[in-house]
Design an enzyme around this catalytic site. Structure first.
Site, PDB file in Angstrom:
ATOM      1  N   ASP A   1       0.814  -1.216   0.000  1.00  0.00           N
ATOM      2  CA  ASP A   1       0.000   0.000   0.000  1.00  0.00           C
ATOM      3  C   ASP A   1       0.853   1.274   0.000  1.00  0.00           C
ATOM      4  OD1 ASP A   1      -1.954  -1.888   0.439  1.00  0.00           O
ATOM      5  OD2 ASP A   1      -2.677  -1.043   2.328  1.00  0.00           O
TER       6      ASP A   1
ATOM      7  N   HIS B   1      -6.077   2.990  -3.861  1.00  0.00           N
ATOM      8  CA  HIS B   1      -5.934   3.215  -2.415  1.00  0.00           C
ATOM      9  C   HIS B   1      -6.305   4.658  -2.064  1.00  0.00           C
ATOM     10  CE1 HIS B   1      -4.653   2.117   1.563  1.00  0.00           C
ATOM     11  NE2 HIS B   1      -3.516   2.775   1.568  1.00  0.00           N
TER      12      HIS B   1
ATOM     13  N   HIS C   1       3.748  -2.404   2.989  1.00  0.00           N
ATOM     14  CA  HIS C   1       3.748  -1.036   2.471  1.00  0.00           C
ATOM     15  C   HIS C   1       5.017  -0.721   1.679  1.00  0.00           C
ATOM     16  CE1 HIS C   1       0.778  -1.055   5.668  1.00  0.00           C
ATOM     17  NE2 HIS C   1       0.236   0.004   5.103  1.00  0.00           N
TER      18      HIS C   1
HETATM   19 ZN   LIG Z   1      -2.425   3.159   3.284  1.00  0.00          ZN
END
Ligand SMILES: [Zn+2]
Length: 237
Positions: free
Chosen positions: A51, A101, A194
């Site tokens: 992400d 996102h 991430h």
């Molecule tokens: Zn995020």
């Protein structure tokens, strides 16, 4: 506008579970829109998801994944795609799946349906025009869902994706991230990591890189393959 039936439905869920927090943040909650948190248990596969990118740190992760011939899913923020368009294109060119996102990574709770739709639509448009990929998956920033998300997802053709396990790689050391993910490995698992930090430039993702480098061969040895989220959602029979 939020209609009475929707509020009634949410109230029912909240009454049943005793928790608005579950409705908003629970990984299995579908109160605010269609959402999955794991794939088909018939597939001996795991989906790695990343992400908050693309970021200046993403190319190092692409190198690790390429070295192990692993494809993953990247949930990108529209603002980051506009900042790092070449990196976004490199992610797509490497065969990874791209998800939405949001545009600016806000918490969606207490926001209007119009705000939520704009956040998703702007990211969708930026990702499409930059990479030619049309996202079919959406991950809510901070895992926070809210009224209006269901309608925004429907208009844009997006399925919500939470996670089976989240490595808190923005603050955990490599060993702890790797231990959690290895412990959480099972058929159809969706792991959340991430390659960015919200909208931060050039974040330090070394613990993430080291954890990914470590867990891929361990999990391959245990018989797992790595697939994109769209692949892992497909029933095998
Ligand atoms: Zn995020």
């Amino acid at each position: 506008m939020v209609d009475g039936a929707l509020i009634g439905g949410v109230a029912g869920v909240v009454a049943a579970t005793g928790s608005m927090a579950y409705a908003v943040r629970g990984k299995s909650s579908v109160v605010f829109g269609p959402s999955v948190y794991r794939g088909d248990p018939g597939r001996s596969s795991i989906a790695l998801t990343f992400d908050d990118g693309p970021s200046e740190s993403t190319p190092a992760l692409l190198d690790v994944l390429a070295a192990h011939q692993v494809t993953a899913t990247f949930f990108m923020c529209g603002k980051n795609v506009r900042r790092c368009p070449d990196i976004a294109r490199a992610v797509a060119a490497a065969g990874h799946e791209i998800g939405n996102h949001s545009d600016s990574h806000p918490r969606l709770h207490f926001r209007s349906p119009e705000f939520i739709y704009r956040e998703l639509a702007l990211a969708q448009e930026t990702i499409r025009t930059t990479t030619n990929a049309v996202p079919r998956l959406f991950r809510a920033p901070y895992g926070v869902r809210w009224f209006g998300l269901r309608h925004a997802q429907k208009r844009l053709g997006l399925l919500g994706v939470m996670w089976t396990a989240i490595g808190r790689d923005w603050r955990w050391p490599t060993r702890r991230i790797a231990q959690l993910l290895i412990r959480s490995a099972r058929n159809g698992a969706i792991f959340c990591l991430h390659d960015g930090r919200a909208l931060q430039r050039a974040p330090d993702i070394q613990p993430t890189l080291d954890a990914v480098e470590y867990i891929i061969p361990v999990l391959k040895d245990r018989g797992f393959k790595f697939e994109t989220v769209s692949q892992i959602l497909c029933p095998t029979h």
